[in-house]
Design a protein around this motif. Structure first.
Motif, PDB file in Angstrom:
ATOM      1  N   MET A  25      -7.541   8.934 -17.815  1.00 28.06           N
ATOM      2  CA  MET A  25      -6.660   7.764 -17.779  1.00 28.06           C
ATOM      3  C   MET A  25      -5.936   7.694 -16.437  1.00 28.06           C
ATOM      4  O   MET A  25      -5.394   8.695 -15.965  1.00 28.06           O
ATOM      5  N   ILE A  26      -5.950   6.531 -15.816  1.00 29.60           N
ATOM      6  CA  ILE A  26      -5.298   6.350 -14.523  1.00 29.60           C
ATOM      7  C   ILE A  26      -3.793   6.206 -14.719  1.00 29.60           C
ATOM      8  O   ILE A  26      -3.332   5.377 -15.499  1.00 29.60           O
ATOM      9  N   GLN A  27      -3.023   7.034 -14.027  1.00 28.08           N
ATOM     10  CA  GLN A  27      -1.576   6.993 -14.137  1.00 28.08           C
ATOM     11  C   GLN A  27      -0.998   5.890 -13.258  1.00 28.08           C
ATOM     12  O   GLN A  27      -1.494   5.613 -12.172  1.00 28.08           O
ATOM     13  N   ARG A  28       0.052   5.252 -13.751  1.00 28.01           N
ATOM     14  CA  ARG A  28       0.739   4.237 -12.976  1.00 28.01           C
ATOM     15  C   ARG A  28       1.474   4.895 -11.817  1.00 28.01           C
ATOM     16  O   ARG A  28       2.032   5.982 -11.942  1.00 28.01           O
ATOM     17  N   THR A  29       1.466   4.239 -10.679  1.00 24.31           N
ATOM     18  CA  THR A  29       2.101   4.793  -9.489  1.00 24.31           C
ATOM     19  C   THR A  29       3.240   3.892  -9.027  1.00 24.31           C
ATOM     20  O   THR A  29       3.277   2.699  -9.334  1.00 24.31           O
ATOM     21  N   LYS A  30       4.153   4.489  -8.278  1.00 27.82           N
ATOM     22  CA  LYS A  30       5.272   3.750  -7.698  1.00 27.82           C
ATOM     23  C   LYS A  30       5.519   4.287  -6.297  1.00 27.82           C
ATOM     24  O   LYS A  30       5.702   5.493  -6.111  1.00 27.82           O
ATOM     25  N   ILE A  31       5.523   3.396  -5.312  1.00 27.68           N
ATOM     26  CA  ILE A  31       5.605   3.793  -3.904  1.00 27.68           C
ATOM     27  C   ILE A  31       6.942   3.378  -3.305  1.00 27.68           C
ATOM     28  O   ILE A  31       7.440   2.281  -3.559  1.00 27.68           O
ATOM     29  N   ALA A  32       7.497   4.266  -2.480  1.00 33.57           N
ATOM     30  CA  ALA A  32       8.649   3.940  -1.638  1.00 33.57           C
ATOM     31  C   ALA A  32       8.229   4.127  -0.185  1.00 33.57           C
ATOM     32  O   ALA A  32       7.749   5.196   0.192  1.00 33.57           O
ATOM     33  N   LEU A  33       8.390   3.084   0.616  1.00 28.27           N
ATOM     34  CA  LEU A  33       8.114   3.172   2.047  1.00 28.27           C
ATOM     35  C   LEU A  33       9.444   3.252   2.793  1.00 28.27           C
ATOM     36  O   LEU A  33      10.330   2.419   2.587  1.00 28.27           O
ATOM     37  N   TYR A  64       9.808   8.008  -7.698  1.00 20.91           N
ATOM     38  CA  TYR A  64       8.570   7.510  -7.097  1.00 20.91           C
ATOM     39  C   TYR A  64       7.467   8.562  -7.154  1.00 20.91           C
ATOM     40  O   TYR A  64       7.706   9.747  -6.930  1.00 20.91           O
ATOM     41  N   SER A  65       6.259   8.105  -7.431  1.00 13.89           N
ATOM     42  CA  SER A  65       5.099   9.003  -7.437  1.00 13.89           C
ATOM     43  C   SER A  65       4.576   9.228  -6.028  1.00 13.89           C
ATOM     44  O   SER A  65       3.913  10.228  -5.756  1.00 13.89           O
ATOM     45  N   HIS A  66       4.873   8.279  -5.117  1.00 12.50           N
ATOM     46  CA  HIS A  66       4.407   8.353  -3.739  1.00 12.50           C
ATOM     47  C   HIS A  66       5.500   7.877  -2.790  1.00 12.50           C
ATOM     48  O   HIS A  66       6.354   7.070  -3.169  1.00 12.50           O
ATOM     49  N   GLY A  85       1.208   6.132  12.078  1.00 12.86           N
ATOM     50  CA  GLY A  85       2.647   6.015  11.918  1.00 12.86           C
ATOM     51  C   GLY A  85       3.097   4.664  11.415  1.00 12.86           C
ATOM     52  O   GLY A  85       4.178   4.546  10.835  1.00 12.86           O
ATOM     53  N   HIS A  86       2.273   3.618  11.603  1.00 10.02           N
ATOM     54  CA  HIS A  86       2.681   2.286  11.152  1.00 10.02           C
ATOM     55  C   HIS A  86       2.519   2.101   9.656  1.00 10.02           C
ATOM     56  O   HIS A  86       3.142   1.220   9.078  1.00 10.02           O
ATOM     57  N   LEU A  87       1.695   2.923   8.993  1.00 12.35           N
ATOM     58  CA  LEU A  87       1.644   2.958   7.530  1.00 12.35           C
ATOM     59  C   LEU A  87       0.880   4.197   7.081  1.00 12.35           C
ATOM     60  O   LEU A  87      -0.286   4.383   7.437  1.00 12.35           O
ATOM     61  N   CYS A  88       1.551   5.030   6.321  1.00 13.34           N
ATOM     62  CA  CYS A  88       0.938   6.252   5.800  1.00 13.34           C
ATOM     63  C   CYS A  88       1.635   6.589   4.488  1.00 13.34           C
ATOM     64  O   CYS A  88       2.863   6.508   4.392  1.00 13.34           O
ATOM     65  N   ILE A  89       0.853   6.956   3.455  1.00  8.87           N
ATOM     66  CA  ILE A  89       1.398   7.199   2.122  1.00  8.87           C
ATOM     67  C   ILE A  89       0.993   8.589   1.636  1.00  8.87           C
ATOM     68  O   ILE A  89      -0.168   8.987   1.764  1.00  8.87           O
ATOM     69  N   TYR A  90       1.953   9.317   1.068  1.00  6.62           N
ATOM     70  CA  TYR A  90       1.728  10.655   0.537  1.00  6.62           C
ATOM     71  C   TYR A  90       2.066  10.706  -0.954  1.00  6.62           C
ATOM     72  O   TYR A  90       2.967   9.995  -1.418  1.00  6.62           O
ATOM     73  N   LYS A  91       1.383  11.594  -1.679  1.00  2.00           N
ATOM     74  CA  LYS A  91       1.824  11.911  -3.035  1.00  2.00           C
ATOM     75  C   LYS A  91       3.171  12.615  -2.948  1.00  2.00           C
ATOM     76  O   LYS A  91       3.376  13.478  -2.094  1.00  2.00           O
ATOM     77  N   ASN A  92       4.064  12.267  -3.838  1.00  2.00           N
ATOM     78  CA  ASN A  92       5.399  12.857  -3.828  1.00  2.00           C
ATOM     79  C   ASN A  92       5.393  14.160  -4.626  1.00  2.00           C
ATOM     80  O   ASN A  92       5.894  14.231  -5.750  1.00  2.00           O
ATOM     81  N   GLU A  93       4.814  15.188  -4.025  1.00  2.00           N
ATOM     82  CA  GLU A  93       4.760  16.515  -4.629  1.00  2.00           C
ATOM     83  C   GLU A  93       5.280  17.532  -3.623  1.00  2.00           C
ATOM     84  O   GLU A  93       5.038  17.397  -2.414  1.00  2.00           O
ATOM     85  N   HIS A  94       5.977  18.541  -4.101  1.00  2.00           N
ATOM     86  CA  HIS A  94       6.686  19.480  -3.226  1.00  2.00           C
ATOM     87  C   HIS A  94       5.772  20.105  -2.181  1.00  2.00           C
ATOM     88  O   HIS A  94       6.097  20.135  -0.986  1.00  2.00           O
TER      89      HIS A  94
END
Length: 325
Positions: free
Chosen positions: A1-9, A99-101, A133-142
């Motif tokens: 099952m695909i988990q819902r994600t939430k991004i903060a830039l 946020y997940s990301h 640097g103009h757009l890059c997204i990471y998983k929010n994991e330690h």
């Protein structure tokens, strides 16, 4: 099952915003599933729910970084912050709990419909999406948030070298994180053809992967590329690096973008392919002069050169080659 994600830039910005920043706001606001956290000392009224302005002074960012790295960072101007972008997941952690990301972006960007490219399936599959640097997204994991501290024997810089000098070393990109990520074979999604990173050295809109002049159409949250007036393609975003743009529009929801101009109409005929070769930019020349007369910069380059020489003798000196697509 695909988990819902939430991004903060995240985007720290100090001083006056670009003259077309209202277009940035409009295009960002259409991406309602993404929150944009703007840390700034410049008061700005906001009518968009997903753009959050956080009052912040430059010295506060410096303190956050120092607490994280354990020594005073060499951070004397706002542009140097680009080297610290990979740390945002750590230094702004209290803002990212829901946020997940997380990721970072620039102010000289016009966003399209990011949801078509940053899908839940893709976000759940990869630790990182895009690498610029103009757009890059990471998983929010330690463990992912702290990968900037990874020790390495690569030709690129390590964080201790970069954070102790004034000059910008592009640690968020080719100066560090690109090699670190590739060397460790961490999962990432790269496709530079999903966005347009416009080259600043030519008058026409071209990119490293497309030498044919382009123009763009922003319409109701979507961004389209036209090559030679035809071949319409939807893109994630447009990066107008080091461009002074003139704004000739009042409708922020439907406009065209051509070299150095936002306009309401555009000729469908092919764009001129005359290339204007610009001389070395004064700010680049200034940086070169500053390096030549700055002891810290000289010491930095000598130290890095020595480390690379030792690596070469040991047969360890290598530079990562990228397969972007």
């Amino acid at each position: 099952m695909i988990q819902r994600t939430k991004i903060a830039l995240i985007m720290p910005y100090f001083g006056n915003f670009p003259n077309y920043f209202a277009l940035w706001e409009c295009s960002a606001s259409k991406n309602r599933d993404i929150d944009f956290l703007v840390f700034t000392n410049y008061p700005r009224e906001n009518s968009y729910k997903n753009i959050i302005y956080i009052q912040c002074e430059f010295h506060e960012i410096k303190k956050r970084i120092e607490r994280e790295i354990g020594f005073p960072p060499m951070l004397t101007n706002a542009y140097k912050i680009v080297d610290y972008k990979p740390l945002y997941g750590c230094i702004f952690h209290e803002y990212l709990k829901d946020y997940s990301h997380w990721g970072y972006c620039d102010s000289d960007v016009i966003f399209g419909d990011l949801s078509k490219f940053l899908t839940d399936a893709r976000l759940n599959t990869y630790d990182r999406i895009y690498q610029h640097g103009h757009l890059c997204i990471y998983k929010n994991e330690h463990n992912i948030n702290y990968r900037w501290k990874t020790e390495h024997n690569l030709i690129s810089y390590n964080y201790k070298e970069v954070f102790k000098v004034k000059g910008v070393k592009m640690f968020d990109e080719r100066g560090g994180m690109w090699d670190i990520w590739k060397e460790n074979q961490w999962s990432q999604y790269l496709n530079d053809k999903e966005f347009a990173d416009i080259l600043p050295t030519k008058h026409e809109f071209t990119t490293s992967w497309n030498s044919n002049p382009m123009c763009f159409h922003y319409q109701s949250g979507h961004l389209y590329k036209y090559k030679n007036g035809i071949n319409k393609t939807e893109l994630a975003y447009l990066h107008l690096q080091k461009r002074k743009m003139e704004v000739q529009i009042t409708n922020h929801d439907d406009f065209f973008i051509k070299p150095n101009l936002f306009c309401s109409t555009i000729d469908a005929s092919p764009i001129s392919i005359t290339q204007i070769k610009q001389p070395i930019r004064p700010n680049k020349l200034k940086r070169i002069v500053n390096i030549c007369f700055n002891f810290d910069e000289i010491r930095f380059h000598i130290k890095v050169a020595f480390r690379r020489f030792v690596m070469y003798i040991k047969g360890e000196n290598r530079h990562i080659k990228y397969e972007l697509y």
